[in-house]
Design an enzyme around this catalytic site. Structure first.
Site, short mmCIF file in Angstrom:
data_model
loop_
_atom_site.label_atom_id
_atom_site.label_comp_id
_atom_site.label_asym_id
_atom_site.label_seq_id
_atom_site.Cartn_x
_atom_site.Cartn_y
_atom_site.Cartn_z
N TYR A 17 40.71 31.74 9.54
CA TYR A 17 40.71 32.87 8.61
C TYR A 17 41.41 32.51 7.29
CZ TYR A 17 38.63 36.12 11.85
OH TYR A 17 37.74 36.76 12.67
N TYR A 144 36.02 45.18 16.83
CA TYR A 144 36.20 43.73 16.74
C TYR A 144 36.47 43.23 18.15
CZ TYR A 144 37.99 39.10 15.94
OH TYR A 144 38.18 37.73 16.00
N ASP A 236 37.87 46.61 26.45
CA ASP A 236 38.44 45.42 25.84
C ASP A 236 39.90 45.73 25.53
OD1 ASP A 236 39.34 43.38 24.31
OD2 ASP A 236 37.67 43.36 22.89
N LYS A 265 45.81 37.70 24.89
CA LYS A 265 46.98 37.92 24.02
C LYS A 265 48.30 38.05 24.80
CE LYS A 265 44.48 39.70 20.02
NZ LYS A 265 44.63 38.70 19.00
C1 PLP Z 1 40.22 43.77 20.88
C2 PLP Z 1 40.07 42.29 20.74
N1 PLP Z 1 39.16 41.66 21.50
C3 PLP Z 1 39.00 40.32 21.43
C4 PLP Z 1 39.74 39.57 20.55
C5 PLP Z 1 39.53 38.09 20.48
O1 PLP Z 1 40.60 37.43 21.03
P1 PLP Z 1 40.86 35.88 20.70
O2 PLP Z 1 41.32 35.84 19.28
O3 PLP Z 1 41.91 35.47 21.67
O4 PLP Z 1 39.57 35.16 20.90
C6 PLP Z 1 40.69 40.18 19.74
C7 PLP Z 1 41.48 39.40 18.79
O5 PLP Z 1 42.13 39.89 17.90
C8 PLP Z 1 40.85 41.59 19.83
O6 PLP Z 1 41.73 42.25 19.07
#
Ligand code: PLP
Length: 429
Positions: A17, A144, A236, A265
């Site tokens: 990014y 996202y 998610d 995370k």
């Molecule tokens: C809700 C959500 N799902 C998936 C992801 C993707 O995770 P990663 O960056 O570990 O691939 C993120 C990353 O910010 C996220 O906030």
């Protein structure tokens, strides 16, 4: 100094990014401790974004580090097809009862995006394995879900995905539920539900799409309508998991229980990369067959890496200590109090907080990720010993839970300083 870490970095690294043309050189971080990051000059920065939302117990946690060290001397990695190991099984055993729903199986992968890829593949193949294919996936606008192709496909089309637009599959996008649109959304699902394999959503809080929040009751009503049509609900919780929204999982605010749940995370306390896709037994059973083609053909070299699973187990030990939820409550309460300060600045748009996440827009320039105000705030904040990384003009504060009262004051003071500054001199996009 021609051979500083920054110079060496400039020659060989491509950062995530980051537009490298005219970029601010990255800060060489030499160590972390609790909420602080230290650079090579001895300056410290409060990590007010938990290093992309992963660090929950603070940096370089000695308890997790010790467990990792011991595991590294025992077994660092093993192929996870045809083999198993204690950390992977123990983590699944401990995690499943904590999850918000009747989940019985854990599929491991590497990060949030892969956890989402696995979830989408499971949902689609669930239907095709039963010879009743459903061709569509449902997702929210402003969502996202990650940066791999499947995850991008189910994410809002944006500056992140523009170059790939023609290569992404098209989900059905709907708005987040509001009191005004909920009946319409439910009616839409009744009409189109039978074509939809799965519905992926960030429960209650959309992260990278701009820290957007929705009411639990409305989301519940929408999810009920989806389930009535047999649509598999995919929560998610990559960002919302492990206390971010004030409870261990955002799903705890919901009556409706998802069929598939994605985590990453905070899963390892933010120490190691690890993804989890948890499912119910009904979903798992749809892949049991004498027909080998019904297998979930998905895996990664580092699936269920023993070190990552060990870090997650150690993190769970910390999660289950009383101070974990107490700290989350403490931060949540302070955010709520700070909201009234934000309300007194007209330039602060839509001040909001959920659990440990505080957010508002700076009402200047255009809304959106490439609003120039984001990098300007990051620069100002760094000079004052705080690391903030707004999403365009959406400023948010999401600290590690060990952040001290004094450090929180420092970040709140900085936010007030930004508001005063931009009230005087708006930045154009
Ligand atoms: C809700 C959500 N799902 C998936 C992801 C993707 O995770 P990663 O960056 O570990 O691939 C993120 C990353 O910010 C996220 O906030």
């Amino acid at each position: 100094m021609m051979n500083s870490l920054t110079d060496r970095d400039r020659r060989v690294i491509w950062h995530p990014y980051t537009q490298h043309k005219g970029y601010l050189p990255p800060i060489p971080v030499v160590k972390g401790k609790d909420s602080l990051l230290f650079d090579d000059q001895g300056n410290s920065y409060i990590d007010a974004v938990s290093s992309w939302w992963v660090t929950i117990h603070g940096h370089a946690n000695p308890y997790i580090a010790e467990k990792l060290y011991r595991q590294a001397l025992l077994l660092e990695q093993v192929i996870f097809a045809g083999f198993t190991h204690e950390p992977a099984v123990a983590l699944a055993e401990r995690l499943l009862p904590l999850l918000p729903g009747p989940f019985t199986r854990v599929f491991y992968s590497d990060n949030g995006s892969t956890a989402v890829e696995v979830a989408i593949k499971m949902a689609i193949q669930f239907w095709s394995n039963q010879d009743r294919p459903r061709r569509k996936v449902l997702a929210f606008r402003h969502s996202y879900h990650g940066d791999t192709f499947g995850a991008m496909s189910v994410s809002e089309r944006s500056v992140f995905t523009d170059p790939f637009r023609d290569y992404l599959f098209d989900p059905v996008f709907i708005d987040m539920p509001t009191r005004e649109n909920i009946d319409e959304l439910r009616a839409f699902l009744q009409l189109h539900g039978p074509q939809i394999a799965g519905f992926i959503y960030e429960p209650l809080l959309q992260g990278a799409g701009g820290m957007r929040m929705c009411e639990a009751e409305l989301l519940d009503r929408l999810l009920d309508a989806a389930s009535e049509q047999g649509i598999l609900c995919i929560a998610d919780e990559v960002m919302t998991g492990f206390g971010r929204t004030g409870r261990l999982f955002a799903g705890e605010y919901l009556r409706h229980k998802a069929d598939i749940l994605c985590l990453s995370k905070g899963l390892t306390g933010g120490t190691m990369a690890l993804g989890v896709t948890a499912t119910t037994e009904r979903l798992f059973e749809a892949f049991l067959s004498d027909d080998k083609r019904k297998t979930l053909f998905h895996g990664h070299s580092f699936t269920a890496n023993p070190l990552a699973c060990t870090a997650a187990l150690a993190s769970l030990d910390l999660v289950q200590r009383p101070e974990f939820l107490a700290n989350i409550r403490r931060i949540s309460e302070r955010h709520q109090v700070f909201l009234s300060t934000l309300h007194s600045y007209p330039i602060a748009g839509n001040p909001r907080a959920l659990g440990t996440v505080l957010a508002f827009e700076i009402k200047t320039g255009r809304d959106g990720y490439i609003n120039a105000i984001g990098p300007a705030i990051t620069r100002d904040a760094l000079a004052k010993g705080v690391y903030l990384r707004p999403l365009g003009n959406t400023v948010y504060f999401m600290p590690p839970y060990c952040i001290t009262e004094k450090e929180m004051d420092q970040v709140y003071d900085l936010l007030v300083h930004c508001l005063m500054q931009y009230s005087k001199q708006p930045v154009s996009p």
